[in-house]
Motif scaffolding. Structure first.
Motif, PDB file in Angstrom:
ATOM      1  N   LYS A 230       0.812  -1.224   0.000  1.00 33.08           N
ATOM      2  CA  LYS A 230       0.000   0.000   0.000  1.00 33.08           C
ATOM      3  C   LYS A 230       0.849   1.281   0.000  1.00 33.08           C
ATOM      4  N   VAL A 231       1.924   1.279   0.811  1.00 32.61           N
ATOM      5  CA  VAL A 231       2.771   2.469   0.946  1.00 32.61           C
ATOM      6  C   VAL A 231       3.511   2.777  -0.357  1.00 32.61           C
ATOM      7  N   VAL A 232       4.119   1.755  -0.946  1.00 33.75           N
ATOM      8  CA  VAL A 232       4.885   1.946  -2.195  1.00 33.75           C
ATOM      9  C   VAL A 232       3.959   2.400  -3.319  1.00 33.75           C
ATOM     10  N   ARG A 233       2.754   1.815  -3.388  1.00 35.80           N
ATOM     11  CA  ARG A 233       1.791   2.203  -4.437  1.00 35.80           C
ATOM     12  C   ARG A 233       1.399   3.681  -4.291  1.00 35.80           C
TER      13      ARG A 233
ATOM     14  N   GLN B 160      25.649  26.851   0.011  1.00 36.15           N
ATOM     15  CA  GLN B 160      25.047  27.586   1.131  1.00 36.15           C
ATOM     16  C   GLN B 160      24.656  26.633   2.263  1.00 36.15           C
ATOM     17  N   GLY B 161      24.729  27.134   3.491  1.00 38.33           N
ATOM     18  CA  GLY B 161      24.340  26.324   4.647  1.00 38.33           C
ATOM     19  C   GLY B 161      25.335  25.206   4.916  1.00 38.33           C
ATOM     20  N   GLU B 162      25.062  24.439   5.969  1.00 44.20           N
ATOM     21  CA  GLU B 162      25.973  23.357   6.351  1.00 44.20           C
ATOM     22  C   GLU B 162      25.923  22.200   5.368  1.00 44.20           C
ATOM     23  N   TYR B 163      24.720  21.882   4.889  1.00 37.48           N
ATOM     24  CA  TYR B 163      24.548  20.762   3.957  1.00 37.48           C
ATOM     25  C   TYR B 163      24.001  21.201   2.603  1.00 37.48           C
ATOM     26  N   GLY B 164      23.935  22.505   2.361  1.00 31.71           N
ATOM     27  CA  GLY B 164      23.304  23.028   1.148  1.00 31.71           C
ATOM     28  C   GLY B 164      21.841  23.370   1.414  1.00 31.71           C
ATOM     29  N   ILE B 165      21.253  24.192   0.563  1.00 33.20           N
ATOM     30  CA  ILE B 165      19.847  24.574   0.742  1.00 33.20           C
ATOM     31  C   ILE B 165      19.067  24.352  -0.552  1.00 33.20           C
ATOM     32  N   VAL B 166      17.759  24.165  -0.407  1.00 32.68           N
ATOM     33  CA  VAL B 166      16.859  24.049  -1.559  1.00 32.68           C
ATOM     34  C   VAL B 166      16.108  25.366  -1.695  1.00 32.68           C
ATOM     35  N   GLN B 167      16.109  25.915  -2.893  1.00 35.28           N
ATOM     36  CA  GLN B 167      15.453  27.189  -3.168  1.00 35.28           C
ATOM     37  C   GLN B 167      14.342  26.986  -4.194  1.00 35.28           C
ATOM     38  N   ALA B 168      13.153  27.510  -3.902  1.00 37.68           N
ATOM     39  CA  ALA B 168      12.038  27.456  -4.861  1.00 37.68           C
ATOM     40  C   ALA B 168      12.024  28.760  -5.659  1.00 37.68           C
ATOM     41  N   VAL B 169      11.932  28.650  -6.972  1.00 43.54           N
ATOM     42  CA  VAL B 169      12.006  29.831  -7.843  1.00 43.54           C
ATOM     43  C   VAL B 169      10.841  29.809  -8.824  1.00 43.54           C
ATOM     44  N   GLN B 170      10.195  30.967  -9.006  1.00 42.12           N
ATOM     45  CA  GLN B 170       9.146  31.128 -10.019  1.00 42.12           C
ATOM     46  C   GLN B 170       9.093  32.594 -10.407  1.00 42.12           C
ATOM     47  N   THR B 171       9.283  32.893 -11.678  1.00 40.83           N
ATOM     48  CA  THR B 171       9.458  34.265 -12.208  1.00 40.83           C
ATOM     49  C   THR B 171      10.486  35.005 -11.338  1.00 40.83           C
ATOM     50  N   GLN B 172      10.102  36.134 -10.714  1.00 42.29           N
ATOM     51  CA  GLN B 172      11.033  36.897  -9.878  1.00 42.29           C
ATOM     52  C   GLN B 172      11.052  36.415  -8.431  1.00 42.29           C
ATOM     53  N   ALA B 173      10.143  35.512  -8.087  1.00 38.76           N
ATOM     54  CA  ALA B 173      10.011  35.070  -6.690  1.00 38.76           C
ATOM     55  C   ALA B 173      11.046  34.004  -6.351  1.00 38.76           C
ATOM     56  N   GLU B 174      11.730  34.201  -5.228  1.00 37.40           N
ATOM     57  CA  GLU B 174      12.663  33.208  -4.688  1.00 37.40           C
ATOM     58  C   GLU B 174      12.231  32.914  -3.269  1.00 37.40           C
ATOM     59  N   LEU B 175      11.822  31.669  -3.015  1.00 35.18           N
ATOM     60  CA  LEU B 175      11.297  31.278  -1.709  1.00 35.18           C
ATOM     61  C   LEU B 175      12.125  30.143  -1.130  1.00 35.18           C
ATOM     62  N   THR B 176      12.347  30.190   0.179  1.00 32.10           N
ATOM     63  CA  THR B 176      13.139  29.142   0.835  1.00 32.10           C
ATOM     64  C   THR B 176      12.274  27.910   1.074  1.00 32.10           C
ATOM     65  N   TYR B 177      12.793  26.755   0.784  1.00 32.99           N
ATOM     66  CA  TYR B 177      12.105  25.478   1.030  1.00 32.99           C
ATOM     67  C   TYR B 177      11.903  25.315   2.532  1.00 32.99           C
ATOM     68  N   GLY B 178      10.731  24.792   2.925  1.00 27.20           N
ATOM     69  CA  GLY B 178      10.368  24.752   4.343  1.00 27.20           C
ATOM     70  C   GLY B 178      10.887  23.560   5.144  1.00 27.20           C
ATOM     71  N   TYR B 179      11.254  22.455   4.458  1.00 28.86           N
ATOM     72  CA  TYR B 179      11.776  21.235   5.109  1.00 28.86           C
ATOM     73  C   TYR B 179      10.812  20.632   6.137  1.00 28.86           C
ATOM     74  N   GLU B 180       9.515  20.921   6.016  1.00 24.78           N
ATOM     75  CA  GLU B 180       8.509  20.357   6.920  1.00 24.78           C
ATOM     76  C   GLU B 180       8.046  19.022   6.334  1.00 24.78           C
ATOM     77  N   TYR B 181       8.205  17.935   7.103  1.00 22.25           N
ATOM     78  CA  TYR B 181       7.820  16.619   6.576  1.00 22.25           C
ATOM     79  C   TYR B 181       6.304  16.535   6.421  1.00 22.25           C
ATOM     80  N   GLN B 182       5.852  16.184   5.223  1.00 24.73           N
ATOM     81  CA  GLN B 182       4.424  16.187   4.899  1.00 24.73           C
ATOM     82  C   GLN B 182       3.757  14.818   5.014  1.00 24.73           C
ATOM     83  N   GLY B 183       4.545  13.782   5.211  1.00 19.78           N
ATOM     84  CA  GLY B 183       3.967  12.443   5.210  1.00 19.78           C
ATOM     85  C   GLY B 183       3.827  11.910   3.792  1.00 19.78           C
ATOM     86  N   ASN B 184       3.359  10.699   3.681  1.00 18.78           N
ATOM     87  CA  ASN B 184       3.223  10.052   2.368  1.00 18.78           C
ATOM     88  C   ASN B 184       1.806  10.275   1.835  1.00 18.78           C
TER      89      ASN B 184
END
Length: 261
Positions: free
Chosen positions: A65-68, A113-137
C-alpha cells in the motif's frame, strides 16, 4: 537509477528530488538550445517519457500500500513535468529567460550555502526558501494550466510578503491548490473552516499560533465571518504583515509579545 529510490525513501523526498533533477535538466537543455543544439529539449522529453513508462510498468505490478501511494503521487508530478516540456517545445523556448520556463515552479539545490546546502524554490522573480517540513506520504493534486496560474499568483504574493485570496465557486479546488503549494514548498498548512460563530479573539488565537509556528493558515469560507468581526481581523492581519515585512523576530499582538517565525 531513480527507480531504486522508490522503495528506500519517503514519497516527499522522491518528489522533491525529482523536481530538483527535472529543473536542473531543463535548465541545462535550454542552455544547450541557446548554444545551437536545437533538439536538446526534445531529447530530454524522450527521457522523461521513458522514465514515466518505467513507472507505469512498476505501478501495474503487485505492490504494498505504501509503495503504491508513493508511486501514484510521483507519477502525478512527473506527468506534469512532461506536460511542461511539451508546452515549452510547442512555444519554441530557446532560452532560460523565456517566460514559459520562468513561470514554472522550480526547485534548485545550492550546495555552497548552509551546512549541507539549501533548496530554493524559484518562479518568475520570486525566490522562496524550502520549508523542510515533513508532509507524510500523502497524495498530490493533478496540476492543470489553471492550477499553474493560481500557484504563480500565490508565489508572487509570498515573494512580496503578502497573502493570497483564491476566489471561485464551491468545489473548484481553491483549498486543495493552497495545500498542494504547501506540499511543494514543504510548509505546514492548517485549514480552518470559518463560520459566523467566530469572534475576533478566536481568530486572533489562530493567527498567534500560526505566526509562532511559521506555518500557513488557509481560512476556508472566510466571507462567512461577521462584518463587525472582520474589521478587527483586518487590523490583526495588518499588524502581522507589518511585522513580517519588517522581518521582526518579536512583535506586540493582542496585548502579548509573540515570536515571529
Amino acid at each position: 537509477s531513480k527507480e531504486k529510490w522508490i522503495k528506500d525513501y519517503p514519497g516527499q523526498l522522491l518528489i522533491t528530488t525529482g523536481l530538483i533533477s527535472w529543473s536542473a535538466s531543463c535548465h541545462k537543455q535550454l542552455l544547450a538550445i541557446a548554444a545551437g543544439t536545437k533538439s536538446a529539449l526534445r531529447q530530454q522529453r524522450k527521457k522523461q517519457v521513458a522514465f514515466l513508462n518505467r513507472l507505469t510498468t512498476m505501478v501495474r505490478q503487485p505492490l504494498d500500500k505504501v509503495v503504491r501511494k508513493k508511486l501514484v503521487a510521483l507519477i502525478t508530478m512527473e506527468i506534469h513535468n512532461r506536460d511542461v516540456m511539451e508546452r515549452m517545445i510547442k512555444a519554441g523556448c530557446n532560452s532560460v529567460t523565456d517566460f514559459e520556463w520562468l513561470s514554472q515552479l522550480r526547485l534548485y539545490f545550492d550546495k555552497e550555502q548552509g551546512e549541507y546546502g539549501i533548496v530554493q524554490a524559484v518562479q518568475t522573480q520570486a525566490e522562496l526558501t524550502y520549508g523542510y517540513e515533513y508532509q507524510g506520504n500523502n497524495g498530490r493534486l493533478v496540476v492543470t494550466p489553471l492550477t499553474d496560474r493560481c500557484v504563480l499568483t500565490l508565489t508572487t504574493a509570498l515573494h512580496l510578503q503578502r497573502g493570497g485570496s483564491p476566489m471561485g465557486p464551491a468545489g473548484t479546488g481553491k483549498t486543495e491548490t493552497v495545500k498542494d503549494l504547501g506540499k511543494n514548498l514543504a510548509k505546514y498548512v492548517v485549514v480552518f473552516n470559518c463560520s459566523d460563530g467566530l469572534d475576533y479573539k478566536s481568530v486572533g488565537r489562530m493567527f498567534s499560533g500560526l505566526v509562532q509556528s511559521g506555518g500557513w493558515g488557509c481560512f476556508d469560507e472566510f466571507n462567512r465571518i461577521e462584518i463587525e468581526v472582520l474589521s478587527v481581523v483586518a487590523q490583526q492581519i495588518m499588524s502581522i504583515m507589518t511585522a513580517i515585512k519588517a522581518r521582526k523576530t518579536e512583535f506586540l499582538f493582542m496585548d502579548s509579545i509573540i515570536r515571529c517565525n
